[in-house]
Design a protein around this motif. Structure first.
Motif, PDB file in Angstrom:
ATOM      1  N   ASP A   1       0.841  -1.213   0.000  1.00 30.11           N
ATOM      2  CA  ASP A   1       0.000   0.000   0.000  1.00 30.11           C
ATOM      3  C   ASP A   1       0.867   1.251   0.000  1.00 30.11           C
ATOM      4  OD1 ASP A   1      -1.762  -1.979   0.779  1.00 30.11           O
ATOM      5  OD2 ASP A   1      -2.008  -1.201   2.818  1.00 30.11           O
ATOM      6  N   LEU A   2       1.889   1.207   0.872  1.00 33.26           N
ATOM      7  CA  LEU A   2       2.706   2.404   1.059  1.00 33.26           C
ATOM      8  C   LEU A   2       3.534   2.703  -0.182  1.00 33.26           C
ATOM      9  CD1 LEU A   2       3.912   1.828   4.719  1.00 33.26           C
ATOM     10  CD2 LEU A   2       2.256   3.516   3.928  1.00 33.26           C
ATOM     11  N   ALA A   3       4.114   1.656  -0.764  1.00 39.54           N
ATOM     12  CA  ALA A   3       4.921   1.861  -1.972  1.00 39.54           C
ATOM     13  C   ALA A   3       4.055   2.411  -3.103  1.00 39.54           C
ATOM     14  CB  ALA A   3       5.586   0.549  -2.388  1.00 39.54           C
ATOM     15  N   GLU A   4       2.837   1.891  -3.209  1.00 42.45           N
ATOM     16  CA  GLU A   4       1.942   2.362  -4.265  1.00 42.45           C
ATOM     17  C   GLU A   4       1.532   3.820  -4.010  1.00 42.45           C
ATOM     18  OE1 GLU A   4      -1.086  -0.773  -4.391  1.00 42.45           O
ATOM     19  OE2 GLU A   4       0.544  -2.232  -4.546  1.00 42.45           O
ATOM     20  N   HIS A   5       1.271   4.125  -2.751  1.00 45.18           N
ATOM     21  CA  HIS A   5       0.930   5.502  -2.374  1.00 45.18           C
ATOM     22  C   HIS A   5       2.074   6.456  -2.730  1.00 45.18           C
ATOM     23  CE1 HIS A   5      -1.052   8.432   0.505  1.00 45.18           C
ATOM     24  NE2 HIS A   5       0.139   8.969   0.354  1.00 45.18           N
ATOM     25  N   HIS A   6       3.285   6.097  -2.314  1.00 47.63           N
ATOM     26  CA  HIS A   6       4.437   6.972  -2.581  1.00 47.63           C
ATOM     27  C   HIS A   6       4.714   7.093  -4.079  1.00 47.63           C
ATOM     28  CE1 HIS A   6       5.147   7.541   1.601  1.00 47.63           C
ATOM     29  NE2 HIS A   6       5.490   6.284   1.839  1.00 47.63           N
ATOM     30  N   ALA A   7       4.493   6.004  -4.813  1.00 48.34           N
ATOM     31  CA  ALA A   7       4.710   6.062  -6.269  1.00 48.34           C
ATOM     32  C   ALA A   7       3.797   7.111  -6.900  1.00 48.34           C
ATOM     33  CB  ALA A   7       4.476   4.695  -6.896  1.00 48.34           C
ATOM     34  N   VAL A   8       2.549   7.184  -6.434  1.00 50.69           N
ATOM     35  CA  VAL A   8       1.618   8.166  -7.005  1.00 50.69           C
ATOM     36  C   VAL A   8       2.041   9.586  -6.638  1.00 50.69           C
ATOM     37  CG1 VAL A   8      -0.770   8.987  -6.978  1.00 50.69           C
ATOM     38  CG2 VAL A   8      -0.288   6.535  -7.101  1.00 50.69           C
ATOM     39  N   ARG A   9       2.565   9.769  -5.439  1.00 53.81           N
ATOM     40  CA  ARG A   9       2.992  11.118  -5.026  1.00 53.81           C
ATOM     41  C   ARG A   9       4.271  11.549  -5.740  1.00 53.81           C
ATOM     42  NH1 ARG A   9      -1.283  12.564  -3.524  1.00 53.81           N
ATOM     43  NH2 ARG A   9      -2.212  12.340  -1.476  1.00 53.81           N
ATOM     44  N   THR A  10       5.128  10.597  -6.093  1.00 58.03           N
ATOM     45  CA  THR A  10       6.443  10.975  -6.617  1.00 58.03           C
ATOM     46  C   THR A  10       6.622  10.640  -8.092  1.00 58.03           C
ATOM     47  OG1 THR A  10       7.365   8.844  -5.958  1.00 58.03           O
ATOM     48  CG2 THR A  10       7.539  10.638  -4.373  1.00 58.03           C
ATOM     49  N   ALA A  11       5.860   9.668  -8.602  1.00 58.85           N
ATOM     50  CA  ALA A  11       6.037   9.244 -10.000  1.00 58.85           C
ATOM     51  C   ALA A  11       4.659   9.040 -10.621  1.00 58.85           C
ATOM     52  CB  ALA A  11       6.872   7.966 -10.066  1.00 58.85           C
TER      53      ALA A  11
ATOM     54  N   ILE B   1      -9.564   3.386 -16.594  1.00 54.67           N
ATOM     55  CA  ILE B   1      -8.185   3.243 -16.125  1.00 54.67           C
ATOM     56  C   ILE B   1      -7.678   4.639 -15.785  1.00 54.67           C
ATOM     57  CG2 ILE B   1      -5.818   2.649 -16.795  1.00 54.67           C
ATOM     58  CD1 ILE B   1      -7.044   0.524 -18.699  1.00 54.67           C
ATOM     59  N   ALA B   2      -7.084   4.793 -14.610  1.00 56.00           N
ATOM     60  CA  ALA B   2      -6.545   6.095 -14.219  1.00 56.00           C
ATOM     61  C   ALA B   2      -5.031   6.023 -14.127  1.00 56.00           C
ATOM     62  CB  ALA B   2      -7.133   6.537 -12.884  1.00 56.00           C
ATOM     63  N   VAL B   3      -4.377   7.034 -14.678  1.00 54.98           N
ATOM     64  CA  VAL B   3      -2.940   7.224 -14.491  1.00 54.98           C
ATOM     65  C   VAL B   3      -2.806   8.477 -13.643  1.00 54.98           C
ATOM     66  CG1 VAL B   3      -0.711   7.519 -15.617  1.00 54.98           C
ATOM     67  CG2 VAL B   3      -2.540   6.306 -16.801  1.00 54.98           C
ATOM     68  N   GLN B   4      -2.238   8.333 -12.453  1.00 53.51           N
ATOM     69  CA  GLN B   4      -2.193   9.455 -11.526  1.00 53.51           C
ATOM     70  C   GLN B   4      -0.775   9.637 -11.001  1.00 53.51           C
ATOM     71  OE1 GLN B   4      -5.359  11.222 -10.111  1.00 53.51           O
ATOM     72  NE2 GLN B   4      -5.782  10.599 -12.211  1.00 53.51           N
ATOM     73  N   GLY B   5      -0.359  10.881 -10.919  1.00 50.68           N
ATOM     74  CA  GLY B   5       0.967  11.167 -10.394  1.00 50.68           C
ATOM     75  C   GLY B   5       1.694  12.150 -11.290  1.00 50.68           C
ATOM     76  N   PRO B   6       2.763  12.760 -10.777  1.00 53.34           N
ATOM     77  CA  PRO B   6       3.438  13.814 -11.531  1.00 53.34           C
ATOM     78  C   PRO B   6       4.009  13.364 -12.878  1.00 53.34           C
ATOM     79  CG  PRO B   6       4.666  13.220  -9.539  1.00 53.34           C
ATOM     80  CD  PRO B   6       3.337  12.574  -9.429  1.00 53.34           C
ATOM     81  N   ALA B   7       4.267  12.070 -13.052  1.00 55.43           N
ATOM     82  CA  ALA B   7       4.820  11.598 -14.330  1.00 55.43           C
ATOM     83  C   ALA B   7       3.728  11.238 -15.341  1.00 55.43           C
ATOM     84  CB  ALA B   7       5.719  10.384 -14.093  1.00 55.43           C
TER      85      ALA B   7
END
Lengths: 124, 449
Positions: free
Chosen positions: B95-105, B207-213
């Protein structure tokens, strides 16, 4: 730490390693995976008398709260401070560095599950 | 595959791309192809000058609802959870890795369980102005708007995102658990208007793509093109970069329609892609591959929940419900009492909630103890016999240890006297009270360029 095959289990997804009059207690990889990322662990103080089946601690993930049940009657002699400081150890190494408490036990423990019995319980 | 005759009551929908894809197909051939592929082709979303075509499939709802991406989730080792009758990925690894991936990538989400209800007709805009709390006829083609479906007594039946996909048509996206009630309410409420309602949920994957990248990832996919535009994708990349928040772009993926919207539920930049279920797996895989170099990972509903919580976004069944007025949830601005027409729930909204009705606040704690849904809020951390200490003044609706902020955050309904940011309150966490401070929402906002 012992291999999972050498541990004993409870239906509450805890493992127990008995060495002499001390039982080391943790939660299983299956339980850790079901909980998700563990972010908080609360353990009883050293010296606490615990009674089988009673709640002695909490394991919180981002999604849910799991209770730690004392699998045996006994007295807490050691708690894993590392896991309190780094709760993710429960996920990364549930049968090793993610152990939770050590309890002195008065004698043999009845009613625990073998590895095969536990594996059957969780359907593996 | 034979197509059923078009029922006279069914208005249809089709691609504007029909004639424009030519060079390789004549319009007639293309229409034939569309017809034969109708069950897996999104042909309802935007209008055409060339005709109408029946496209809605009559697939009965499955007993156990599985996403069209279910196999992809199994392949990725997902853990599943039941969500509104659907088996959806709760997490893939962490959960945490996926959460951080959305915030950073970036993170890739399957939201195919969401309900998509299409309203079409000359009076579709007016019909939605009556059916919903906002002024939908006022939005432009390709624009989106967050809205609410209210009960006659002013309570929240569901929160929605409405996309205008043509002069005469809108797509209303509802929570999975409310799909049927929303479709039924829309049918009832729009009956007096020249507009028809189609529940297309089974024929639309999301399908959602979310995050700064997200933008860079979508721009790198060569299979996208602007609907009706050149097929080289360059036009798409430019249009995508220029797409504003809460606007959408009719596009194609491998020459099949996809609606690309700059919307989301994570507090990050990102896109939501509406596509036919048959094409969803190939879109999913293309996005996974394109995203790999950018740090994109598939992300489950567990991370989606902590992401939206940090972003202060309400979740139906937690912060929103039939017994709550929008004003209590901080959504008073969504109810447009300025519009000149009547709408369902207007009279009750004008009166509004009682002055002492509980209101939604953010709560921030210190330490690591997460206040969770259902826990009671008190005015004081001191648990004494005093009446003021014993009386709960609120209840937590969502809460978690914030992965981004490292402190526990929660949303709660509290009495208005205790709702001012900075107010010190306490939450009873399984028998022990912990201090929490009322905090203005959101807890987290991304840095905007």
């Amino acid at each position: 730490m012992a291999a999972p095959q050498e541990l004993q289990y409870t239906a509450e997804h805890e493992w127990i390693l008995v060495e002499g009059d001390t039982a080391t207690v943790g939660i299983t990889a299956y339980a850790a995976e079901k909980l998700g990322d563990v972010v908080f662990v609360e353990l009883p103080a050293v010296g606490t008398d615990v009674a089988e089946g009673k709640v002695v601690g909490e394991i919180e993930s981002t999604k849910s709260v799991g209770e730690l049940f004392a699998p045996v009657n006994g007295t807490v002699v050691e708690v894993n401070d590392d896991v309190v400081a780094s709760p993710e150890l429960v996920n990364s190494d549930p049968f090793g560095a993610g152990w939770l408490i050590k309890v002195t036990i008065p004698g043999a423990i009845e009613g625990l599950l073998s590895y095969d019995e536990y594996a059957a319980l969780i359907g593996e | 595959m034979e197509h059923a005759p078009i029922p006279p009551t069914v208005k249809v929908v089709i691609l504007r791309i029909a004639a424009k894809l030519s060079g390789r197909t004549t319009e007639g051939e293309f229409l034939k192809r569309v017809s034969s592929e109708a069950r897996h082709t999104l042909v309802w979303l935007w209008p055409t000058k060339t005709g109408e075509l029946m496209t809605s499939s009559d697939t009965p709802p499955a007993e156990e609802r599985l996403s069209p991406l279910h196999q992809a989730h199994l392949d990725a080792g997902a853990s599943f959870t039941d969500f509104a009758g659907w088996q959806m990925p709760v997490r893939y690894s962490s959960d945490l890795a996926e959460h951080h991936a959305v915030r950073t990538a970036a993170g890739l989400f399957d939201l195919s369980h969401m309900g998509e209800i299409v309203v079409i007709g000359p009076e579709a805009g007016a019909a939605l102005d009556y059916a919903l709390a906002g002024s939908l006829s006022a939005i432009a083609i390709d624009q989106a708007k967050y809205s609410l479906l209210l009960s006659r007594s002013g309570g929240i039946v569901d929160d929605l995102v409405v996309y205008r996909t043509g002069e005469d048509r809108f797509m209303v996206v509802a929570n999975a658990s409310n799909r049927e009630v929303v479709a039924n309410e829309l049918r009832d409420r729009t009956a007096p208007f020249d507009a028809e309602v189609f529940d297309e949920s089974d024929d639309i994957a999301l399908i959602a793509v979310q995050g700064p990248a997200s933008l860079d990832i979508l721009r790198s996919v060569g299979a996208f093109a602007v609907e009706g535009g050149a097929l080289d994708g360059e036009d798409f990349a430019e249009r995508l970069a220029a797409l504003r928040y809460y606007w959408s772009l009719p596009a194609t993926f491998d020459q099949h329609p996809v609606l690309v919207a700059r919307t989301g539920y994570t507090g990050e930049d990102g896109f939501e892609l509406y596509i036919a279920p048959d094409l969803a797996p190939s879109l999913w895989n293309v996005l996974l591959q394109a995203g790999e170099a950018h740090g994109l990972v598939p992300a489950g509903l567990a991370s989606r929940d902590t992401l939206r919580l940090e972003a202060g976004m309400p979740l139906y069944g937690h912060e929103l419900g039939l017994e709550l007025f929008p004003a209590q949830a901080g959504l008073g601005r969504i109810v447009n009492l300025g519009k000149e027409v009547d709408f369902v729930g207007r009279a009750a909204s004008e009166i509004g909630p009682e002055a002492d009705a509980r209101v939604l606040v953010g709560l921030t704690g210190d330490g690591k103890r997460a206040a969770r849904a259902g826990y009671e809020v008190y005015r004081t951390a001191h648990d004494s016999q005093a009446a003021d200490s014993q009386r709960p003044i609120g209840i937590v609706t969502s809460g978690a240890l914030s992965p981004t902020l490292g402190v526990p955050v929660a949303m709660a309904y509290v009495e208005p006297a205790s709702a001012e940011p900075g107010t010190e309150l306490a939450v009873d966490i399984r028998g022990t009270r912990f201090s929490y401070t009322v905090t203005a929402l959101p807890f987290y906002s991304r840095k905007k360029n």
